[in-house]
Design a protein around this motif. Structure first.
Motif, mmCIF file in Angstrom:
data_model
loop_
_atom_site.group_PDB
_atom_site.id
_atom_site.type_symbol
_atom_site.label_atom_id
_atom_site.label_comp_id
_atom_site.label_asym_id
_atom_site.label_seq_id
_atom_site.Cartn_x
_atom_site.Cartn_y
_atom_site.Cartn_z
ATOM 1 N N THR A 241 0.821 -1.208 0.000
ATOM 2 C CA THR A 241 0.000 0.000 0.000
ATOM 3 C C THR A 241 0.855 1.259 0.000
ATOM 4 O OG1 THR A 241 -1.582 -1.207 1.355
ATOM 5 C CG2 THR A 241 -1.910 1.165 1.145
ATOM 6 N N PRO A 242 0.656 2.163 -0.956
ATOM 7 C CA PRO A 242 1.360 3.448 -0.908
ATOM 8 C C PRO A 242 0.675 4.393 0.074
ATOM 9 C CG PRO A 242 -0.082 3.389 -2.810
ATOM 10 C CD PRO A 242 -0.193 2.033 -2.150
ATOM 11 N N SER A 243 1.385 5.416 0.483
ATOM 12 C CA SER A 243 0.803 6.459 1.317
ATOM 13 C C SER A 243 1.275 7.810 0.794
ATOM 14 C CB SER A 243 1.216 6.282 2.778
ATOM 15 O OG SER A 243 0.637 7.278 3.589
ATOM 16 N N PRO A 244 0.370 8.673 0.346
ATOM 17 C CA PRO A 244 -1.087 8.518 0.321
ATOM 18 C C PRO A 244 -1.527 7.511 -0.749
ATOM 19 C CG PRO A 244 -0.474 10.547 -0.771
ATOM 20 C CD PRO A 244 0.792 9.993 -0.169
ATOM 21 N N TYR A 245 -2.791 7.135 -0.633
ATOM 22 C CA TYR A 245 -3.381 6.110 -1.500
ATOM 23 C C TYR A 245 -4.426 6.770 -2.393
ATOM 24 C CZ TYR A 245 -6.495 2.086 -2.512
ATOM 25 O OH TYR A 245 -7.284 1.147 -3.103
ATOM 26 N N VAL A 246 -4.314 6.553 -3.694
ATOM 27 C CA VAL A 246 -5.267 7.124 -4.627
ATOM 28 C C VAL A 246 -6.498 6.209 -4.688
ATOM 29 C CG1 VAL A 246 -5.714 7.883 -6.983
ATOM 30 C CG2 VAL A 246 -3.441 8.194 -5.970
ATOM 31 N N LEU A 247 -7.664 6.753 -4.383
ATOM 32 C CA LEU A 247 -8.878 5.955 -4.403
ATOM 33 C C LEU A 247 -9.132 5.430 -5.813
ATOM 34 C CD1 LEU A 247 -11.249 8.129 -2.166
ATOM 35 C CD2 LEU A 247 -9.954 6.095 -1.508
ATOM 36 N N PRO A 248 -9.455 4.149 -5.964
ATOM 37 C CA PRO A 248 -9.607 3.540 -7.291
ATOM 38 C C PRO A 248 -10.598 4.290 -8.169
ATOM 39 C CG PRO A 248 -9.696 1.865 -5.571
ATOM 40 C CD PRO A 248 -9.731 3.192 -4.874
ATOM 41 N N GLY A 249 -10.202 4.490 -9.435
ATOM 42 C CA GLY A 249 -11.079 5.128 -10.397
ATOM 43 C C GLY A 249 -11.222 6.617 -10.224
ATOM 44 N N THR A 250 -10.397 7.225 -9.340
ATOM 45 C CA THR A 250 -10.487 8.666 -9.095
ATOM 46 C C THR A 250 -9.078 9.254 -9.053
ATOM 47 O OG1 THR A 250 -10.267 8.702 -6.666
ATOM 48 C CG2 THR A 250 -12.445 8.154 -7.576
ATOM 49 N N SER A 251 -9.032 10.556 -8.924
ATOM 50 C CA SER A 251 -7.753 11.231 -8.690
ATOM 51 C C SER A 251 -7.648 11.706 -7.245
ATOM 52 C CB SER A 251 -7.623 12.433 -9.642
ATOM 53 O OG SER A 251 -8.714 13.331 -9.443
ATOM 54 N N THR A 252 -8.585 11.273 -6.414
ATOM 55 C CA THR A 252 -8.629 11.680 -5.009
ATOM 56 C C THR A 252 -7.662 10.837 -4.194
ATOM 57 O OG1 THR A 252 -10.955 12.284 -5.221
ATOM 58 C CG2 THR A 252 -10.108 11.961 -2.994
ATOM 59 N N THR A 253 -6.837 11.498 -3.398
ATOM 60 C CA THR A 253 -5.887 10.776 -2.550
ATOM 61 C C THR A 253 -6.428 10.680 -1.128
ATOM 62 O OG1 THR A 253 -4.692 12.828 -2.071
ATOM 63 C CG2 THR A 253 -3.889 11.473 -3.894
ATOM 64 N N LEU A 254 -6.202 9.534 -0.542
ATOM 65 C CA LEU A 254 -6.563 9.303 0.855
ATOM 66 C C LEU A 254 -5.293 9.399 1.683
ATOM 67 C CD1 LEU A 254 -8.777 8.382 2.916
ATOM 68 C CD2 LEU A 254 -8.011 6.046 2.463
ATOM 69 N N PRO A 255 -5.194 10.377 2.569
ATOM 70 C CA PRO A 255 -3.965 10.543 3.355
ATOM 71 C C PRO A 255 -4.005 9.698 4.633
ATOM 72 C CG PRO A 255 -5.450 12.352 3.824
ATOM 73 C CD PRO A 255 -6.157 11.465 2.812
ATOM 74 N N ASP A 256 -2.881 9.671 5.325
ATOM 75 C CA ASP A 256 -2.788 9.044 6.643
ATOM 76 C C ASP A 256 -2.490 10.109 7.688
ATOM 77 O OD1 ASP A 256 -3.110 6.139 6.514
ATOM 78 O OD2 ASP A 256 -1.391 6.197 5.152
ATOM 79 N N GLU A 257 -3.178 10.038 8.788
ATOM 80 C CA GLU A 257 -2.836 10.894 9.917
ATOM 81 C C GLU A 257 -1.633 10.318 10.660
ATOM 82 O OE1 GLU A 257 -4.142 13.728 10.792
ATOM 83 O OE2 GLU A 257 -5.901 13.838 9.486
ATOM 84 N N ALA A 258 -1.537 8.981 10.669
ATOM 85 C CA ALA A 258 -0.428 8.323 11.360
ATOM 86 C C ALA A 258 0.816 8.286 10.478
ATOM 87 C CB ALA A 258 -0.839 6.903 11.748
ATOM 88 N N ARG A 259 1.950 8.105 11.120
ATOM 89 C CA ARG A 259 3.214 7.998 10.392
ATOM 90 C C ARG A 259 3.564 6.528 10.179
ATOM 91 N NH1 ARG A 259 7.069 12.472 13.503
ATOM 92 N NH2 ARG A 259 5.818 14.319 12.967
ATOM 93 N N GLY A 260 4.381 6.286 9.155
ATOM 94 C CA GLY A 260 4.886 4.949 8.917
ATOM 95 C C GLY A 260 3.887 3.997 8.308
ATOM 96 N N CYS A 261 2.919 4.517 7.564
ATOM 97 C CA CYS A 261 1.870 3.668 7.016
ATOM 98 C C CYS A 261 2.185 3.100 5.632
ATOM 99 C CB CYS A 261 0.546 4.437 6.951
ATOM 100 S SG CYS A 261 -0.204 4.693 8.586
ATOM 101 N N GLU A 262 3.175 3.668 4.956
ATOM 102 C CA GLU A 262 3.483 3.157 3.625
ATOM 103 C C GLU A 262 3.963 1.710 3.708
ATOM 104 O OE1 GLU A 262 5.959 4.387 -0.429
ATOM 105 O OE2 GLU A 262 6.126 5.588 1.393
ATOM 106 N N LYS A 263 3.260 0.821 2.998
ATOM 107 C CA LYS A 263 3.551 -0.608 2.976
ATOM 108 C C LYS A 263 3.479 -1.253 4.365
ATOM 109 C CE LYS A 263 6.364 -0.404 -1.216
ATOM 110 N NZ LYS A 263 7.649 -0.776 -1.858
ATOM 111 N N ALA A 264 2.754 -0.627 5.265
ATOM 112 C CA ALA A 264 2.639 -1.157 6.629
ATOM 113 C C ALA A 264 1.882 -2.482 6.624
ATOM 114 C CB ALA A 264 1.925 -0.152 7.526
ATOM 115 N N SER A 265 2.191 -3.323 7.578
ATOM 116 C CA SER A 265 1.475 -4.596 7.747
ATOM 117 C C SER A 265 0.071 -4.331 8.291
ATOM 118 C CB SER A 265 2.229 -5.501 8.716
ATOM 119 O OG SER A 265 2.191 -4.941 10.029
ATOM 120 N N LEU A 266 -0.762 -5.360 8.218
ATOM 121 C CA LEU A 266 -2.103 -5.234 8.792
ATOM 122 C C LEU A 266 -2.023 -4.943 10.284
ATOM 123 C CD1 LEU A 266 -5.192 -5.510 8.814
ATOM 124 C CD2 LEU A 266 -4.892 -7.993 8.950
#
Length: 487
Positions: A241-266
């Motif tokens: 998972t990238p951070s921010p994450y582009v919502l499928p089919g849109t150009s809208t990005t979903l950001p993270d409030e937390a740090r260290g979320c890029e490619k984070a585990s479940l």
């Protein structure tokens, strides 16, 4: 002459048969319609001619009856009215009944068949037994902990025994005193107008009748779906998972409030509450499987009663992928009652088995003899035991090392999940602060309590921390009360 006498006798006999037939028609076939006719005061007078049975918490009744010496003699009274209003509802001579007062009205008013000495006794005699009592599953200390924790702020608390489904607390704040509505006259109509006109909606039962976007607490459902479908086989493995994450089919990005979320585990995504990872996993799970998992927890159920009706918690069954991504983190059109989110926590704590929530333990007659008992029934299998244990471990990590440290209790295994739900036009409203949790005493082989708390007027510097700061301390107090007063 004899012939005329015979004819007269036959005619009289015919009239007698007609009279008896008409009496039978009125007394048997039209009895209910006549009883329920608004112009018939006899039924109303009879209803209030004797004390009403009580609603009981623990060993103490939280209701009563007083003799007004008027035509409608007995009027309902309430002890600690605002504390227990979300449980009892009101019984009003003017406005009828709600909640337990309504759902168990036949018992409380003495007309329930289980109170009669013999089957069909009351139907044959048209009699009314003394009102029976409704003994609830609520624990006074647990209810008070939630009520005092909210301290008048808008919000709600629901607490369950995960192993049985017993409702330990239903709190809605701000509340009201149902005794103000008990009788008749201008004071009652004035109180009705005041309560219904109040901006804070004190008569709204927020615990079971109000739905909210659950925010990040819904990530527990998404995690269960990801593990249950095999989308995630190792909760500690990195995702793509990238951070921010582009919502499928849109150009809208979903950001993270937390740090260290890029490619984070479940597991890490649950611990620090990564929006991107959970939204991405929800899309990978797919609409059908995410909805199926949510419904195993009780979402989209129209007929849940405890015994009064619980509002439907919603997950849309027709969404585009970008909407699914938002729903996977408890936004878009996903909504839930606090009781529903307590059910989510309870299912996790109980190794995936969700017990049917119930508020009534037993019904007793006027002499205190039990005439009906509510058993503990399985409601749904929300997830497999192994999946539940993986989610348990992640929720424990939230409390020990993540956003839910304010819920930690020394010497007790506690699992939790914070959440902040955006709402209003353009998400301009103050976010709702959520916290769901469960607790298990190390000396016990089963979880003691599952809790959901929502605070409407919380404030915080960042998303997901408001749940930990505003709602988690309330949940901790409720769990401590349940652990100190075991069932």
């Amino acid at each position: 002459m004899i012939r005329y006498i015979r004819r007269a006798a036959a005619f009289c006999l015919l009239l007698l048969v007609a009279l008896l037939a008409n009496a039978a028609r009125v007394q048997v076939f039209e009895a209910d319609a006549l009883d329920n006719n608004p112009a018939n005061r006899r039924t109303t007078i009879a209803r209030y001619s004797q004390p009403r049975g009580d609603i009981v918490v623990g060993d103490e009744p939280v209701t009563g009856s007083k003799d007004t010496h008027e035509q409608l003699a007995y009027e309902r009274t309430y002890r600690h009215g605002p504390l227990y209003a979300p449980v009892t509802g009101y019984a009003s001579q003017t406005y009828g009944t709600t909640l337990l007062e309504n759902a168990e009205d036949s018992v409380l008013s003495g007309t329930a068949s289980v109170l009669a000495p013999l089957p069909l006794w009351d139907d044959l005699t048209r009699d009314r037994q003394p009102g029976g009592d409704v003994v609830t599953t609520v624990r006074d200390a647990v209810q008070r902990a939630g009520y005092e924790g909210l301290a008048g702020r808008r919000g709600a608390v629901a607490a369950l025994d995960p192993a049985t489904g017993a409702v330990l607390a239903l709190v809605s704040s701000p509340s009201y005193d149902p005794e103000r509505l008990s009788g008749t006259g201008s004071s009652v109509t004035g109180a009705w107008a005041e309560l219904n006109g109040a901006a804070s909606q004190p008569m709204l039962n927020r615990a079971v009748r109000q739905t909210y976007p659950p925010g990040s607490t819904f990530k527990i459902v998404t995690a269960a779906a990801a593990l249950g479908t095999g989308v995630v086989s190792d909760p500690d493995a990195a995702t793509d998972t990238p951070s921010p994450y582009v919502l499928p089919g849109t150009s809208t990005t979903l950001p993270d409030e937390a740090r260290g979320c890029e490619k984070a585990s479940l597991a890490e995504a649950i611990r620090v509450s990564c929006n991107t990872v959970m939204a991405h996993l929800g899309v990978e799970v797919g609409l059908k499987d995410l909805v199926r998992t949510a419904e195993k927890f009780g979402f989209n159920e129209d007929d849940l009663t405890i015994p009064f009706r619980v509002a439907r918690s919603n997950v849309d069954t027709d969404m585009s992928d970008d909407q699914l991504a938002q729903s996977s983190i408890g936004q878009f059109d996903t909504t839930a009652t606090p009781l529903q989110m307590a059910m989510v926590a309870a299912a996790v704590a109980n190794d995936g088995e969700l017990r049917r929530p119930h508020l009534v333990d037993r019904i007793t007659d006027h002499d205190g003899d039990t005439v009906r008992r509510q058993g503990s029934d399985s409601y749904r299998r929300a997830m497999e035991p192994e999946t539940a244990r993986q989610v348990q471990r992640m929720m424990v990590d939230v409390v020990e090392n993540g956003t839910g440290t304010n819920a930690a209790i020394d010497g007790v295994r506690v699992g939790g999940k914070t959440g902040t739900a955006q709402h209003g036009v353009g998400n301009t409203g103050t976010p709702y602060a959520w916290f769901i949790s469960w607790a298990q005493d190390p000396d016990s082989g089963r979880p003691a309590v599952a809790v959901a708390v929502v605070v409407e007027d919380a404030s915080a510097d960042r998303a997901d921390i408001s749940g930990g700061g505003s709602a988690a301390p309330i949940a901790r107090a409720v769990m401590e009360a349940a652990l100190a007063e075991p069932g």
